[in-house]
Design an enzyme around this catalytic site. Structure first.
Site, PDB file in Angstrom:
ATOM      1  CG  HIS A   1       8.750  17.509 -25.717  1.00 18.25           C
ATOM      2  ND1 HIS A   1       7.561  17.947 -25.414  1.00 18.25           N
ATOM      3  CD2 HIS A   1       8.372  16.684 -26.761  1.00 18.25           C
ATOM      4  CE1 HIS A   1       6.383  17.335 -26.044  1.00 18.25           C
ATOM      5  NE2 HIS A   1       7.044  16.518 -26.668  1.00 18.25           N
TER       6      HIS A   1
ATOM      7  CG  ASP B   1       7.824  13.544 -29.517  1.00 19.68           C
ATOM      8  OD1 ASP B   1       7.900  14.427 -28.633  1.00 19.68           O
ATOM      9  OD2 ASP B   1       7.081  12.843 -29.280  1.00 19.68           O
TER      10      ASP B   1
HETATM   11  O1  DOR Z   1       6.468  10.263 -25.374  1.00 19.13           O
HETATM   12  C1  DOR Z   1       6.224  11.352 -25.191  1.00 19.13           C
HETATM   13  N1  DOR Z   1       6.762  12.268 -24.462  1.00 19.13           N
HETATM   14  N2  DOR Z   1       5.178  11.794 -26.074  1.00 19.13           N
HETATM   15  C2  DOR Z   1       4.600  12.933 -25.854  1.00 19.13           C
HETATM   16  O2  DOR Z   1       3.743  13.221 -26.448  1.00 19.13           O
HETATM   17  C3  DOR Z   1       5.100  13.902 -24.812  1.00 19.13           C
HETATM   18  C4  DOR Z   1       6.520  13.537 -24.568  1.00 19.13           C
HETATM   19  C5  DOR Z   1       6.874  14.221 -23.093  1.00 19.13           C
HETATM   20  O3  DOR Z   1       6.747  15.597 -22.939  1.00 19.13           O
HETATM   21  O4  DOR Z   1       7.581  13.725 -22.211  1.00 19.13           O
HETATM   22 ZN    ZN Z   2       6.172  15.724 -28.275  1.00 17.71          ZN
END
Ligand code: DOR
Ligand code: ZN
Length: 341
Positions: free
Chosen positions: A16, A245
């Protein structure tokens, strides 16, 4: 004892990067260690079209880093087959991300009925454009610890049966069930593994006080699941590759009565994986996991640039300063034993 490791620059196959000012903050940490990253499309205005993906791509490239963002499209039931073909032709888009509606951060525009997307999966299969899944059901009645397993049973099995040539990445797997599903599926099915799901269990979230900085989705599970995830990561099986992630939220938004899900691990990502692989006598498997298996799955050439990891203690900062605000990095204050030199 191995004290130095020279490997091709890794790729982060689930990241992200966000948008606005925080994008520059995350990019700096990412470009230091990764050549490329699969960039998640769950922005405030989700990246639902090729035009939006192109403009997001440009805003990332504008920072001037030697780093290639691998863009994704956010799947909605308004996505057309034409847009899927356009995405494939764009060359910058490498997958379509399925978020069940309401499952996590910025997923309200996600999919309510997975079945209604079957014709889109068919088009993706035809165009050989991968489907990336947040594999949890979002039904609030389902126990949060069972949501991944339920997604496998309800949807993934059928998707794979119906679209045997569709390349599918089961993202940030968190259960033994997910590992078994991937191992028993065809070579078209792979999974990303985060540092937190390989290192921590739900005790690290809930025992001895709530630890909001270990809260992410899918939520951490029992230790038995963590062990199986760890074994998959270090197994040398090409179906499992690196995807951190990393998902930043301000410290104040995590330390709150309704704390956000997401762990900021981009500060020290490859070092964390080195720590994990080293602790489990699998340093020889780190290179393939971090720069080969993901590239193979996404049909990308290998990176030629190298990075050098050395055994040297590093204390992860308690806080990172961002715009008069703070972001708490994963494992804040803890000491790890690898650094990029
Ligand atoms: O913990 C998470 N944060 N899992 C996700 O799937 C999205 C992510 C976020 O965009 O903050
Ligand atoms: Zn993610």
């Amino acid at each position: 004892m191995i004290n130095e490791l020279i490997i091709n620059k890794p790729d982060d196959m689930h990241l992200h990067l966000r948008e606005g000012e925080i994008l520059g903050f995350v990019l700096k940490d990412t470009a230091r260690q990764f050549a490329r990253a699969i960039v998640m499309p769950n922005l405030n205005t989700p990246v639902t079209t090729v035009a939006l993906a192109e403009s997001y791509y440009e805003s990332i490239k504008d920072y001037g880093y030697n780093f290639e963002p691998l863009m994704t499209l956010y799947l909605t039931d308004a996505l057309s087959k034409t847009e899927i073909r356009k995405a494939k032709d764009s060359k910058i888009i490498h997958g379509v991300k399925l978020y069940p509606a309401g499952v996590t951060t910025n997923s309200k525009n996600g999919i309510v009925s997975v079945d209604s997307c079957f014709d889109l999966f068919e088009e993706m299969e035809k165009n050989d454009l991968p489907l990336l899944v947040h594999g949890e059901v979002s039904d609030p009645k389902v126990d949060i610890f069972d949501r991944e397993k339920m997604f496998i049973d309800k949807y993934l099995t059928r998707i794979c049966e119906n679209f045997p040539s569709l390349r599918l990445v089961f993202e940030h797997i968190s259960t033994k069930d997910a590992v078994e599903f991937v191992v028993n599926s065809s070579s078209k099915v792979a999974a990303t593994i985060t540092p937190q799901h390989a290192m921590l269990s739900r005790n690290d979230l809930l025992s001895g006080g709530v630890k909001p900085h270990n809260y992410c989705l899918p939520v951490l599970k029992r230790e038995i699941h963590q062990k199986v995830i760890l074994e998959a990561a270090i197994s040398g099986n090409s179906k499992f590759f690196l995807g951190i992630d990393s998902a930043p939220h301000l410290t104040s938004e995590k330390e709150s009565a309704c704390g956000c899900a997401g762990i900021y691990s981009a500060k020290t990502a490859i070092e964390l994986y080195a720590e994990i692989f080293d602790k489990n006598d699998a340093l020889d498997k780190l290179s393939d996991f971090s720069n080969k298996f993901g590239a193979d799955f996404y049909n990308l050439p290998y990176n030629e640039e190298k990075i050098r990891l050395i055994r040297k203690e590093y204390q992860i900062p308690q806080q990172l300063e961002f715009n008069n605000n703070q972001i708490t990095p994963f494992l804040a204050g803890q000491t790890i034993h690898w650094q990029i030199s």
